[in-house]
Design a protein around this motif. Structure first.
Motif, PDB file in Angstrom:
ATOM      1  N   ILE A 110       8.007  46.602  45.542  1.00 55.48           N
ATOM      2  CA  ILE A 110       7.251  46.684  46.790  1.00 55.48           C
ATOM      3  C   ILE A 110       6.113  45.677  46.780  1.00 55.48           C
ATOM      4  CG2 ILE A 110       5.801  48.197  48.210  1.00 55.48           C
ATOM      5  CD1 ILE A 110       7.505  50.503  47.213  1.00 55.48           C
TER       6      ILE A 110
ATOM      7  N   MET B 251      11.562  40.269  44.003  1.00 53.35           N
ATOM      8  CA  MET B 251      11.677  41.599  44.593  1.00 53.35           C
ATOM      9  C   MET B 251      13.071  42.168  44.359  1.00 53.35           C
ATOM     10  SD  MET B 251      11.363  42.499  48.602  1.00 53.35           S
ATOM     11  CE  MET B 251       9.634  42.186  48.842  1.00 53.35           C
TER      12      MET B 251
ATOM     13  N   SER C 203      14.446  45.283  42.059  1.00 52.36           N
ATOM     14  CA  SER C 203      15.308  46.309  42.628  1.00 52.36           C
ATOM     15  C   SER C 203      16.559  46.493  41.764  1.00 52.36           C
ATOM     16  CB  SER C 203      15.647  45.942  44.064  1.00 52.36           C
ATOM     17  OG  SER C 203      16.979  46.109  44.326  1.00 52.36           O
TER      18      SER C 203
ATOM     19  N   THR D 262       8.304  35.982  51.097  1.00 52.94           N
ATOM     20  CA  THR D 262       8.744  36.855  52.191  1.00 52.94           C
ATOM     21  C   THR D 262       8.403  36.234  53.534  1.00 52.94           C
ATOM     22  OG1 THR D 262       6.738  38.059  51.685  1.00 52.94           O
ATOM     23  CG2 THR D 262       8.806  39.121  51.126  1.00 52.94           C
TER      24      THR D 262
ATOM     25  N   TYR E 151      10.294  48.143  50.686  1.00 56.20           N
ATOM     26  CA  TYR E 151      10.402  46.690  50.523  1.00 56.20           C
ATOM     27  C   TYR E 151      11.503  46.106  51.386  1.00 56.20           C
ATOM     28  CZ  TYR E 151      13.675  47.682  46.558  1.00 56.20           C
ATOM     29  OH  TYR E 151      14.670  48.119  45.754  1.00 56.20           O
TER      30      TYR E 151
ATOM     31  N   LYS F 266       9.958  45.564  54.667  1.00 62.76           N
ATOM     32  CA  LYS F 266       9.103  44.387  54.651  1.00 62.76           C
ATOM     33  C   LYS F 266       9.908  43.132  55.001  1.00 62.76           C
ATOM     34  CE  LYS F 266       6.403  43.124  50.976  1.00 62.76           C
ATOM     35  NZ  LYS F 266       5.738  43.346  49.681  1.00 62.76           N
TER      36      LYS F 266
END
Lengths: 490, 107
Positions: free
Chosen positions: A297, A305, A309, A362, A427, A430
């Protein structure tokens, strides 16, 4: 038909020197693509042969099993073999343009050769029935993967490759030492022979030592929680196609070794139960699932990211394996398959859209929903699969995971699995928010060619298909789990 | 006794890999670490009063030759690892002008 296991290993190996002589990158690409599609077809044949519970053996050089080396293809190995070769084929198919852009032109043919060798290593690990052979194939795949990682455009890829080399070699040496202790006790290297001898003897204490070494080695190789740091770094710095390929294969091969060694050879984990190692591993995996989801996150780098995960999803798989009921074994096998498809798909989308971008933040995703509607809808479906939204394959595996853990002695663990699955939403949201609801400032993304997208669409379609029709994953996993559990209860 | 010495060697190797910041020294540590496991294989293959496993034309007690063969393979793997590591270090040196890990961390 009994020749199939050796063909799957030898054909790509024979191609390697030929590719070394050709050197022309387009021809080498064509050869690599051909050989991986041939391999995939051979694996499908093999899968068809063994899917009714038959086991195919191939004795190398005609030497009989405990003395000679034997290749063994049963349902468990074919399940993983299909996964690995399918991923390799998809990534090569849609990776040509990306590789040409990302890799130094002089090294492109070497890159394909290393890829072939890496896949040979993975296939060999899965097919062999000799534990020392497993170590050798592990090193073949690792050495070529160090090279593959070092070819990235990022200035840190060399360093990431070298650090992975140190960590990976330590893991390999631990596995080697564990094999030595087992060999000293049983006097055999053949896995089937070992599992029979384990039933006859009383398990000595030093064997716990070897089990510990093997667990550490395998945990390093497959990036299980406290030993996962190399994974994040290599995923962030290696060539983007390689990340997509490794996300679906290398860690899963580690899980295969874990299943093979602990459930098939050691006939379940009786020695582990004596020293409450199961509770220990479960506890560590729980912490791993929580921490790595939290880290995911926090990340602003998309690749990191997704890497965190991956570590969280691996923790689920380990939890399900260690709970060790019939259903949880099924659940972990399903999750391995589904997670591979989803994660490779996600990384492939990133690889295709940001071809020459070293780092993908991101914020780089903003406004891409309008620019690449098809690509991004595939991305969203795949990330729904990661959360476990109904109608995707992620839902099936999460469902099996949670129900099987609920029915076992460790029912309270399912709460953590649910909570962290929910945290996945943060996430993923996001990313989705950036894609659809953010204004694009300056889009760094490169144009997408349609043929690159084929792989992504195949994987997305599979994610949706496996969410509806579960005969492939659930049916086969139940057969495998039945087979393994029969061996354990002997 | 010899097992203890071997474990000490193993720990020395591991310690060097973890502690040193110079990449070449790390590779040396890795080699010591690997060598200790090779020696472990040789220790477990030894049979009491056994002779080296060479055909002499007469019946004799000889040490187990299989671990020796396994270790030959493992040595080859070790050499491949070392040479790949050194090649990577050369390319790191060319790119970043240093092989000290604490300086590389800043990149």
């Amino acid at each position: 038909m009994s020749q199939l296991p050796i063909l799957i290993i030898v054909l790509p190996l024979l191609m390697v020197p030929i590719c070394l002589f050709i050197k022309e990158k387009n021809y080498v690409y064509l050869l690599t693509l051909t050989i991986s599609s041939v391999n995939l077809i051979l694996v499908c044949f093999l899968f068809y042969e063994v899917h009714l519970g038959k086991t195919i053996f191939y004795e190398l050089g005609g030497w009989q099993a405990p003395i000679g080396i034997r290749l063994q293809a049963d349902l468990l190995s074919c399940y993983f073999l299909l996964l690995i070769n399918f991923m390799s084929f998809i990534c090569i198919l849609s990776g040509k343009e990306i590789i040409t852009k990302e890799i130094h032109p002089q090294n492109v043919y070497l890159f394909y050769i290393a890829w072939l060798l890496c896949n040979v290593g993975f296939s060999g690990i899965i097919l062999t029935n000799d534990i020392f052979n497993l170590f050798v194939f592990l090193e073949i795949s690792s050495l070529s993967s160090y090279f593959l990682i070092s070819q990235g455009m990022h200035k840190g890829s060399n360093i990431a490759a070298l650090q992975y080399l140190f960590i990976g070699s330590i893991g390999a040496v631990f596995i080697l030492l564990g094999i030595a202790v087992i060999y000293a006790h049983l006097g055999t290297l053949n896995m089937t022979d070992m599992s029979e001898k384990f039933l006859q003897i009383e398990i000595p204490k030093s064997l716990i030592f070897s089990i510990g070494l093997l667990i550490t080695g395998i945990a390093i190789k497959s990036a299980i929680f406290p030993l996962h740091t190399w994974l994040v770094r290599t995923y962030a710095y290696s060539p983007s196609v390689i990340v997509a390929y490794f996300a679906g294969t290398s860690t899963k091969v580690g899980i295969y070794i874990l299943v093979r060694v602990f459930l098939d050879i050691l006939n379940a984990i009786n020695p582990l139960e004596q020293y409450s190692l199961i509770e220990f591993i479960l506890f560590i995996s729980l912490v791993g699932a929580l921490l790595s989801t939290t880290y995911a996150i926090k990340q602003t780098d998309v690749k990191k990211m997704l890497a965190f995960s991956s570590v969280a999803q691996l923790s689920y798989i380990i939890i399900a394996l260690m709970v060790l009921t019939n259903d949880s074994l099924v659940a972990s096998l399903i999750h391995i398959f589904n997670h591979s498809i989803i994660k490779t798909g996600l990384f492939l989308v990133i690889a295709i859209i940001f071809v020459t971008n070293q780092q993908v933040k991101t914020t780089d995703l903003s406004g891409l929903g309008k620019k690449y509607p098809y690509m991004m809808s595939a991305f969203v479906i795949l990330s729904f699969g990661l959360i476990g939204v109904p109608l995707t394959s992620g839902f099936i595996s999460k469902w099996y995971l949670v129900t099987s853990i609920l029915e076992s002695d460790f029912w309270y663990l399912s709460i953590i699995v649910l909570i962290t699955s929910f945290m996945t939403l943060f996430y993923v949201w996001k990313l989705i928010e950036k894609i659809y609801f953010s204004q694009a400032e300056n889009i760094k993304a490169e144009p997408v060619l349609t043929h690159q997208g084929i792989g992504v669409f195949v994987l997305t379609a599979l994610t949706l298909y496996l969410g509806l029709d579960t005969t492939l994953t659930v049916g086969i996993s139940e057969d495998i789990s039945y087979m393994i559990m029969q061996g354990i209860n002997k | 006794m010899i097992f203890v010495l071997d474990i000490v060697l193993l720990l020395i190797g591991l310690f060097i890999i973890i502690r040193e910041t110079n990449l070449i020294k790390k590779v040396i540590g890795l080699n010591i670490f690997q060598a200790s496991v090779f020696i472990f294989y040789l220790i477990i293959s030894k049979v009491e009063n056994g002779i080296p496993p060479i055909l002499i034309g007469a019946d004799a007690i000889y040490s187990n030759p299989l671990p020796h063969v396994l270790i030959l393979t493992a040595i080859v793997v070790g050499i491949a690892t070392t040479s790949l590591a050194l090649a990577l270090i050369v390319s790191i040196k060319k790119k970043h002008k240093t092989i000290e890990e604490d300086e590389l961390d800043e990149i």
